[in-house]
Design an enzyme around this catalytic site. Sequence first.
Site, PDB file in Angstrom:
ATOM      1  N   THR A  76      40.081  44.507  43.861  1.00 41.91           N
ATOM      2  CA  THR A  76      39.159  45.379  42.896  1.00 41.91           C
ATOM      3  C   THR A  76      39.097  44.596  41.646  1.00 41.91           C
ATOM      4  OG1 THR A  76      41.311  46.740  42.121  1.00 41.91           O
ATOM      5  CG2 THR A  76      39.802  47.466  43.933  1.00 41.91           C
ATOM      6  N   LYS A 127      38.061  51.888  40.552  1.00 46.22           N
ATOM      7  CA  LYS A 127      38.827  51.146  41.719  1.00 46.22           C
ATOM      8  C   LYS A 127      38.526  51.799  42.944  1.00 46.22           C
ATOM      9  CE  LYS A 127      42.247  48.287  38.904  1.00 46.22           C
ATOM     10  NZ  LYS A 127      43.445  48.176  38.829  1.00 46.22           N
ATOM     11  N   LYS A 157      53.210  29.805  38.182  1.00 51.93           N
ATOM     12  CA  LYS A 157      52.524  29.571  39.061  1.00 51.93           C
ATOM     13  C   LYS A 157      53.162  28.635  40.248  1.00 51.93           C
ATOM     14  CE  LYS A 157      47.919  30.822  37.477  1.00 51.93           C
ATOM     15  NZ  LYS A 157      46.361  30.178  37.148  1.00 51.93           N
TER      16      LYS A 157
END
Length: 320
Positions: A18, A50, A144
């Site tokens: 979403t 959502k 990351k």
Amino acid sequence: MGVSEGRSNTRVLVVGGTGYMGKRIVKASLAQGYETYVLQRREIGLDIDKLQMLLSFKQDGAHLVDGSFSDHQSLVEAVKLVDVVICTMSGVHFRSHNILLQLKLVDAIKEAGNVKRFLPSEFGMDPALLGHAIEPGRVTFDEKMTVRRAIEEANIPFTYISANCFAGYFVGNLSQMGTLIPPKGDQVQLYADGTVKVAYNDEDDIATYTVKTISDPRTLNKTVYIRPPENVITQRELVGMWEKLAGKEFEKVNFPEDQFLEQLKGQDYVAQVGRGHFYHCFYEGSTANFDIGEVGGEEASELYPEVSYTRMTDYLKRYI
């Protein structure tokens, strides 16, 4: 054109469906003929927007799968349903403890043991090339890389997507900070002299290219850079495109690098992180200042020439 047998048998789970990129990934997966599953997190609570989006995915043919990051087994069971997992949780999940969400997903994928490809939530500049990034924005790239190490240590097949500058955030505003629409006045700010090359991309194109990679052996265990040649332009060129469309000329005010870095120090934490990323894009040129082949990557528009990607002149027309 019919869906290939291999594609029709591939099942894709989108986590974060979403979100800003997630909804586009879901649509691209369905459009390309993949059996598509979307994680319906129990934490959605009373978020009606959502929920309605998830139900619209279901109407379009996607399967909704119950799961929660606080319930490890639910994640494992969701992962066992599919062959490919694409995580599209927004950037806010790369802050402090929220990095654990992706690490929990990695653990679930490892335990399930059936996933043929995992695409973690990246989509920006390649963190492997930004170990030198300025603080505090460097935290985004470091986190990351933490996820990448976990993926590789778990021997999970992967593809990393480096999509560079989202047009919605960097093009409509002519890369001005603090706004998402073109300037209303007579001035536009250029970073340095505005001649550093930058890779811009339409978000729908990013989704299309991303889904193209998931069954492609050429992208297995590689980074795919979305850097279509006609979208690698300077900020000055971007401004020129808008001037032609709008029929006006801006006074161009240069923002010297030393002034930019000095002003950075006086901002709050969130602003420093965001502005640090601007620095690497528009002063350093980190989206386009390296040879993709030399870093062992692949370029999306070369792999998939059949995709008619959006040029930034056309993207800007929506703001007229």
